[in-house]
Design an enzyme around this catalytic site. Structure first.
Site, PDB file in Angstrom:
ATOM      1  N   LYS A 199      -6.467   4.245  -8.171  1.00  0.00           N
ATOM      2  CA  LYS A 199      -7.810   4.080  -7.598  1.00  0.00           C
ATOM      3  C   LYS A 199      -8.852   3.823  -8.690  1.00  0.00           C
ATOM      4  O   LYS A 199      -8.542   3.816  -9.869  1.00  0.00           O
ATOM      5  CB  LYS A 199      -8.165   5.308  -6.762  1.00  0.00           C
ATOM      6  CG  LYS A 199      -7.153   5.570  -5.623  1.00  0.00           C
ATOM      7  CD  LYS A 199      -7.280   4.555  -4.526  1.00  0.00           C
ATOM      8  CE  LYS A 199      -6.161   4.475  -3.498  1.00  0.00           C
ATOM      9  NZ  LYS A 199      -5.497   5.660  -3.072  1.00  0.00           N
TER      10      LYS A 199
HETATM   11  C1  LIG Z   1      -6.041   4.180   2.984  1.00  0.00           C
HETATM   12  C2  LIG Z   1      -5.535   5.440   2.363  1.00  0.00           C
HETATM   13  N1  LIG Z   1      -5.811   6.605   2.958  1.00  0.00           N
HETATM   14  C3  LIG Z   1      -5.391   7.770   2.427  1.00  0.00           C
HETATM   15  C4  LIG Z   1      -4.668   7.822   1.257  1.00  0.00           C
HETATM   16  C5  LIG Z   1      -4.186   9.150   0.734  1.00  0.00           C
HETATM   17  O1  LIG Z   1      -4.726   9.448  -0.501  1.00  0.00           O
HETATM   18  P1  LIG Z   1      -3.957  10.384  -1.540  1.00  0.00           P
HETATM   19  O2  LIG Z   1      -2.836   9.583  -2.127  1.00  0.00           O
HETATM   20  O3  LIG Z   1      -5.008  10.735  -2.555  1.00  0.00           O
HETATM   21  O4  LIG Z   1      -3.484  11.578  -0.793  1.00  0.00           O
HETATM   22  C6  LIG Z   1      -4.356   6.632   0.609  1.00  0.00           C
HETATM   23  C7  LIG Z   1      -3.585   6.689  -0.640  1.00  0.00           C
HETATM   24  O5  LIG Z   1      -3.338   5.778  -1.312  1.00  0.00           O
HETATM   25  C8  LIG Z   1      -4.798   5.408   1.166  1.00  0.00           C
HETATM   26  O6  LIG Z   1      -4.512   4.244   0.584  1.00  0.00           O
END
Ligand SMILES: Cc1ncc(COP(=O)(O)O)c(C=O)c1O
Length: 400
Positions: A199
């Site tokens: 990110k």
């Molecule tokens: C659209 C979206 N929502 C939620 C998440 C979940 O985030 P995390 O990996 O920090 O738990 C991601 C992770 O890449 C994502 O791309």
């Protein structure tokens, strides 16, 4: 026979690059490392001063009143679903073209994701398909800013207002994006971010919910701390031992170590965003006329954050489909990826909800043609050139 420069690597030629260029990766410098080391030497490893500092700086950066950090974007989504009041049998309307965590957070609460198809241009949840799906069980709308392009937030706010719903924006791709000159993070009732290493800003794992609503902020703070009404640091400061658990929460806290890294990374966010925008602009200029390659579309009212740069393969113009183009780019050492297998097509969702495919044709057709090109702020000009060269070579080879 010595492979010629012209032959694709897939067919035995020399690849465009000698080493694999990943589709995304973090960039950390000495100041990031020092910030973590300083915290390791401090009194607080978790839920200390860095958490509050990071939350306040982050919220101020996106123009929100409150920022509540979580141990991941997924945990932050779970918190938002809880704060929106989603419980057993409740529904929220969301996009099928996303990472499974977007929909899973509703299942954690005993709720149900109701999917609606996406817009053809942005691949974001289509508001015109949402209103007719609202029932007495609907509690929230959960659009996703796919690839970093903000969803049509004003339309969702209108629907939410009309039906008394909470708008939770999954902005895990969209830190730094703008919609109608407002920053993502300051628009929806709750906005969720992720700090995974691919990110715009990383804390290793981590996430944040931003909101202007004091009630949501309070609930989110309790939810990520076992449902307890005070933090350990507050109790220490006030010489108190007493606390009460007032709701069923989780340990979803982000550590001081992670928040020290987050603060250090936050100071480079603008620079990293402009680099991503530069990379996207160069891809767009140099790939827009390549036959069989459809570049991502940007609406006039949006300034995307470019977490991903997803191209679509137009198989009518090429003699190969997405799979072969994908394999050909991988062979050139370009670390392409695919975002996403639509959530309802995962075996878990098919088994549990009976999806068979063909329910959301725009998302499903898009999935069949999508390829994410490498996109991260640490890419060099040479890396960008390699991607453009590989995509051009592969597309030209398969031009029908
Ligand atoms: C659209 C979206 N929502 C939620 C998440 C979940 O985030 P995390 O990996 O920090 O738990 C991601 C992770 O890449 C994502 O791309």
């Amino acid at each position: 026979m010595t492979p010629t420069r012209e032959a694709l690597a897939l067919h035995g030629g020399k690849p465009v690059r000698d080493t694999l260029l990943p589709y995304g990766r973090q960039s950390l410098d000495e100041s990031d490392i020092q910030a973590v080391v300083d915290t390791l030497r401090s009194d607080w490893l978790t839920t200390g001063p860095k958490v509050v500092e990071f939350e306040e700086a982050f919220a101020a950066g996106v123009g929100a009143r409150y920022g509540i950090s979580f141990s991941s974007g997924t945990a932050a989504l779970h918190g938002a679903a809880f704060a929106a009041g989603i419980g057993t049998g409740d529904e929220a309307i969301t996009s099928p073209l996303t990472f499974a965590a977007t929909a899973n957070c509703l299942l954690y609460q005993g709720g149900k994701p109701v999917f609606a198809d996406v817009c053809r241009d942005t691949l974001n949840l289509d508001p015109s398909r949402v209103a007719s799906l609202v029932t007495s069980r609907t509690k929230a709308l959960l659009p996703v800013d796919y690839a970093g392009h903000p969803a049509d937030l004003n339309s969702f706010l209108d629907i939410a207002e009309r039906h008394g719903l909470t708008l939770i924006e999954d902005a895990c791709h969209a830190l730094g994006a703008e919609y109608r000159d407002k920053k993502v993070g300051s628009i929806a009732h709750m906005t969720v971010f992720s700090f995974h290493p691919v990110k715009h800003l990383t804390t290793g794992e981590g996430g944040m919910v931003t909101t202007d609503d004091a009630g949501f902020a309070e609930t989110l703070r309790k939810f990520r701390n076992h449902g307890i009404n005070t933090g350990a640091r507050e109790r220490q400061r006030e010489g108190q031992w007493h606390y009460e658990m007032v709701l069923l929460g989780y340990n979803y806290r982000l550590t001081d170590i992670a928040c020290a890294l987050g603060l250090s990374q936050l100071s480079k966010l603008e620079e990293n965003l402009s680099r991503r925008r530069e990379i996207a602009a160069r891809y767009t200029t140099e790939l827009r006329n390549i036959p069989g390659v459809v570049i991502p579309q940007v609406r006039n009212d949006a300034s995307p954050a470019w977490h991903l740069y997803p191209i679509r393969v137009d198989s009518e113009k090429l003699s190969a489909g997405r799979e072969e183009i994908f394999r050909a780019l991988r062979a050139e050492n370009i670390g392409v990826n695919v975002h996403y297998i639509p959530v309802h097509l995962h075996p878990y969702y098919k088994d549990r909800f009976g999806y068979r495919g063909a329910e959301f044709p725009i998302a499903e057709n898009a999935y069949e043609s999508l390829i994410s090109l490498p996109m991260f702020h640490g890419m060099t000009d040479q890396d960008i050139g390699d991607v453009i060269e590989a995509v051009t070579r592969v597309a030209m080879h398969f031009m029908s």
